[in-house]
Enzyme design. Structure first.
Site, PDB file in Angstrom:
ATOM      1  N   LYS A 209       0.843  -1.196   0.000  1.00  0.00           N
ATOM      2  CA  LYS A 209       0.000   0.000   0.000  1.00  0.00           C
ATOM      3  C   LYS A 209       0.881   1.250   0.000  1.00  0.00           C
ATOM      4  O   LYS A 209       2.072   1.175   0.318  1.00  0.00           O
ATOM      5  CB  LYS A 209      -0.904  -0.017   1.226  1.00  0.00           C
ATOM      6  CG  LYS A 209      -0.126  -0.029   2.546  1.00  0.00           C
ATOM      7  CD  LYS A 209      -1.001  -0.406   3.720  1.00  0.00           C
ATOM      8  CE  LYS A 209      -0.208  -0.349   5.007  1.00  0.00           C
ATOM      9  NZ  LYS A 209      -0.879  -1.004   6.125  1.00  0.00           N
TER      10      LYS A 209
ATOM     11  N   ARG B 255     -10.915   0.139  14.534  1.00  0.00           N
ATOM     12  CA  ARG B 255     -10.802   0.897  13.285  1.00  0.00           C
ATOM     13  C   ARG B 255     -11.857   0.336  12.341  1.00  0.00           C
ATOM     14  O   ARG B 255     -12.994   0.771  12.389  1.00  0.00           O
ATOM     15  CB  ARG B 255      -9.373   0.763  12.742  1.00  0.00           C
ATOM     16  CG  ARG B 255      -9.028   1.729  11.644  1.00  0.00           C
ATOM     17  CD  ARG B 255      -7.544   1.753  11.326  1.00  0.00           C
ATOM     18  NE  ARG B 255      -7.023   0.501  10.811  1.00  0.00           N
ATOM     19  CZ  ARG B 255      -5.772   0.313  10.401  1.00  0.00           C
ATOM     20  NH1 ARG B 255      -4.910   1.325  10.435  1.00  0.00           N
ATOM     21  NH2 ARG B 255      -5.364  -0.843   9.948  1.00  0.00           N
TER      22      ARG B 255
ATOM     23  N   TYR C 181      14.135  31.889   5.611  1.00  0.00           N
ATOM     24  CA  TYR C 181      12.883  32.525   6.026  1.00  0.00           C
ATOM     25  C   TYR C 181      12.833  32.789   7.523  1.00  0.00           C
ATOM     26  O   TYR C 181      13.279  31.958   8.328  1.00  0.00           O
ATOM     27  CB  TYR C 181      11.696  31.623   5.681  1.00  0.00           C
ATOM     28  CG  TYR C 181      11.329  31.592   4.226  1.00  0.00           C
ATOM     29  CD1 TYR C 181      10.985  32.763   3.553  1.00  0.00           C
ATOM     30  CD2 TYR C 181      11.303  30.390   3.530  1.00  0.00           C
ATOM     31  CE1 TYR C 181      10.634  32.729   2.209  1.00  0.00           C
ATOM     32  CE2 TYR C 181      10.946  30.337   2.198  1.00  0.00           C
ATOM     33  CZ  TYR C 181      10.605  31.516   1.543  1.00  0.00           C
ATOM     34  OH  TYR C 181      10.250  31.467   0.232  1.00  0.00           O
TER      35      TYR C 181
ATOM     36  N   MET D 208      10.293  25.053   1.051  1.00  0.00           N
ATOM     37  CA  MET D 208       9.459  24.095   0.323  1.00  0.00           C
ATOM     38  C   MET D 208      10.293  23.142  -0.534  1.00  0.00           C
ATOM     39  O   MET D 208      10.079  21.933  -0.529  1.00  0.00           O
ATOM     40  CB  MET D 208       8.452  24.832  -0.558  1.00  0.00           C
ATOM     41  CG  MET D 208       7.408  23.908  -1.166  1.00  0.00           C
ATOM     42  SD  MET D 208       6.283  24.747  -2.282  1.00  0.00           S
ATOM     43  CE  MET D 208       5.373  25.804  -1.172  1.00  0.00           C
TER      44      MET D 208
HETATM   45  C1  LIG Z   1      -0.231  -1.827   6.944  1.00  0.00           C
HETATM   46  C2  LIG Z   1      -0.826  -3.059   7.475  1.00  0.00           C
HETATM   47  C3  LIG Z   1      -0.022  -4.151   7.859  1.00  0.00           C
HETATM   48  C4  LIG Z   1       1.479  -4.100   7.894  1.00  0.00           C
HETATM   49  O1  LIG Z   1       1.893  -3.449   9.049  1.00  0.00           O
HETATM   50  P1  LIG Z   1       3.468  -3.249   9.367  1.00  0.00           P
HETATM   51  O2  LIG Z   1       3.489  -2.666  10.721  1.00  0.00           O
HETATM   52  O3  LIG Z   1       3.970  -2.312   8.337  1.00  0.00           O
HETATM   53  O4  LIG Z   1       4.070  -4.582   9.262  1.00  0.00           O
HETATM   54  C5  LIG Z   1      -0.658  -5.322   8.215  1.00  0.00           C
HETATM   55  N1  LIG Z   1      -2.015  -5.413   8.234  1.00  0.00           N
HETATM   56  C6  LIG Z   1      -2.808  -4.383   7.906  1.00  0.00           C
HETATM   57  C7  LIG Z   1      -4.282  -4.555   7.946  1.00  0.00           C
HETATM   58  C8  LIG Z   1      -2.251  -3.172   7.528  1.00  0.00           C
HETATM   59  O5  LIG Z   1      -3.038  -2.150   7.196  1.00  0.00           O
END
Ligand SMILES: *Cc1c(COP(=O)(O)O)cnc(C)c1O
Length: 453
Positions: free
Chosen positions: A123, A220, A348, A397
């Site tokens: 992701k 969550r 700045y 920036m």
């Molecule tokens: C991002 C995520 C992981 C991985 O977590 P890490 O701490 O990066 O290993 C595992 N499960 C879910 C549902 C996640 O969103």
């Protein structure tokens, strides 16, 4: 090419055919063998007898709007070409070491029982490290699953040759047709999304795999214990949906103080999935562990684990950091050097004050590239010629200024923002965040360069 053992003419004829059939637009061949077989290359090409002759001619070569693959045996020292290309492109690059990535994957694999599957979280642009480039390597290494946050990320993987199963964690009604078109499997975490997905499946008379998310304490996303009955009811009444896996996410797997809580999450998960399996009448994969969990709760690995930050070189639990290789190095260059007098101010808000005569360098990275503004005024330090040089004044920036008085750095020299030293852990501690944030903040405009021996 040196080691194929094939007859030179037939080897180069095959290379010529491949270049043509794969749509490569331009070739620069280096080495006497290449030059000797130039007649077999049927695309636009230039040849040089050795790396030095190409380097001296490189300024005149136009690489605008092109993707460049640099490939050659170590003896050719092509890293010199990469270095020059990077300076040509833009001062700032994020280097991703694919060998380190493989090594980290193997490390986590070595911690798992034989037969435990691995889902890798790619992701957020593979934690900032480049989505399909990383995914293709993982495919090569035969991981079992990939996971992305959004449908579009999954589509990008498919469009770049990734055929592994992909779970999408935040599906939405508007992306269902994309999921189907690209063979992506949604995470289903609520009744709302389940009903919408069931309607979609029925309306289009298709079938699909899904992944159920359970909330065992993260608070969550996910179904809860009380939802079990209704969930089974809905799933039993459809034959077009198959639960491929059921999973939960641990809220504190990286810290010992939460171990009792983690154990309670695992217990809840096991009980829920046991009931679900009995009521559904078939089995599915179960998974709960993230990177820290793999290290700290190996007994809860079940059928699959979900590897994230560990792949990118950070051991979230902090126990086995020395077993991992840093994967990403964020580099930039010194654009200009100035000599300033004691008492002058820099940047700045005139926040940087010279306490003595200084030599300062302006470097080509700012908060828009992911160099957090909280690194202003000495908090951040970057590596120049093996010396840590503090930021002077506020981070701008697109640029910031550093104190290079104690170096003999020159304009155009390389600066390491993070990598082996300073590390992501060092940086995140300084500004009170976590390595995840710094890694995923590296700006999209920063070019990614992938390395492999
Ligand atoms: C991002 C995520 C992981 C991985 O977590 P890490 O701490 O990066 O290993 C595992 N499960 C879910 C549902 C996640 O969103």
């Amino acid at each position: 090419m040196l080691e194929t053992g094939r007859d030179e003419r037939s080897l180069y004829a095959a290379i010529g055919d491949l270049l043509l059939s794969k749509g490569v637009k331009k070739l620069i061949g280096i080495g006497s063998t290449f030059s000797r077989n130039a007649d077999l290359i049927k695309i636009e090409s230039t040849f040089y007898p050795n790396t030095a002759s190409f380097l001296s001619d490189m300024q005149s070569t136009d690489f605008s709007e092109e993707i460049v693959l640099v490939k050659g045996a170590r003896v050719f020292k092509f890293e010199e070409i990469v270095k020059k290309l990077q300076q040509k492109v833009h001062g700032t690059v994020f280097e991703v070491n694919l060998d380190s990535l493989s090594s980290n994957l193997n490390f986590y694999r070595s911690r798992l029982d034989h037969g435990t599957r691995i889902m890798v979280m790619v992701k957020a642009f593979a934690y900032g490290s480049g989505s399909y480039e990383v995914a293709n390597l993982l495919q090569f290494h035969r991981v079992d699953y990939l996971a992305v946050a959004y449908a579009d990320e999954g589509v990008a993987l498919r469009e770049h040759g990734v055929s592994l199963p992909v779970m999408v964690m935040n599906p939405s009604f508007s992306t269902f047709d994309k999921l189907f078109q690209y063979n992506l499997e949604p995470e289903i975490y609520s009744f709302k999304i389940l009903r919408e997905y069931l309607d979609f499946i029925k309306a289009n008379d298709i079938s699909s795999k899904i992944h159920l998310k359970l909330d065992t304490g993260m608070r969550r996303l996910g179904f809860e214990e009380k939802d079990l009955k209704d969930l089974v009811e809905l799933l039993k009444n459809t034959t077009n949906i198959r639960v491929a896996s059921v999973f939960t996410h641990l809220a504190g797997a990286d810290e010992g103080v939460h171990d009792d809580f983690t154990q309670s999450q695992i217990r809840k998960f096991k009980s829920f999935t046991e009931h679900l399996k009995n009521d559904l009448g078939y089995d599915f994969l179960r998974h709960a562990l993230n990177s820290a969990g793999i290290i700290r709760f190996p007994e809860a690995q079940m059928d699959m684990v979900r590897l994230g930050i560990g792949l990118y070189g950070i051991e979230a639990g902090g126990l086995l950091q020395d077993q991992l290789q840093p994967v990403g190095t964020l580099k930039t260059i010194i654009s200009q050097i100035k000599e300033i007098k004691k008492g002058e101010t820099v940047g700045y808000g005139r926040k940087g004050v010279a306490e003595r005569d200084l030599r300062i360098g302006t470097i080509a990275i700012g908060y828009a590239d992911g160099y957090d503004r909280r690194f202003s005024n000495g908090k951040g330090k970057v590596l120049v010629q093996d010396k840590l040089c503090p930021v002077i004044g506020n981070v701008c920036m697109d640029m910031c200024m550093i104190d290079i008085t104690d170096t003999n750095a020159r304009e155009g020299d390389e600066v390491i923002v993070f990598g082996r030293k300073p590390s992501l852990n060092d940086l995140s501690q300084v500004i009170g965040t976590i390595p995840y944030e710094i890694l995923t903040s590296v700006g999209q405009r920063v070019k990614r360069v992938f390395y492999s021996e």
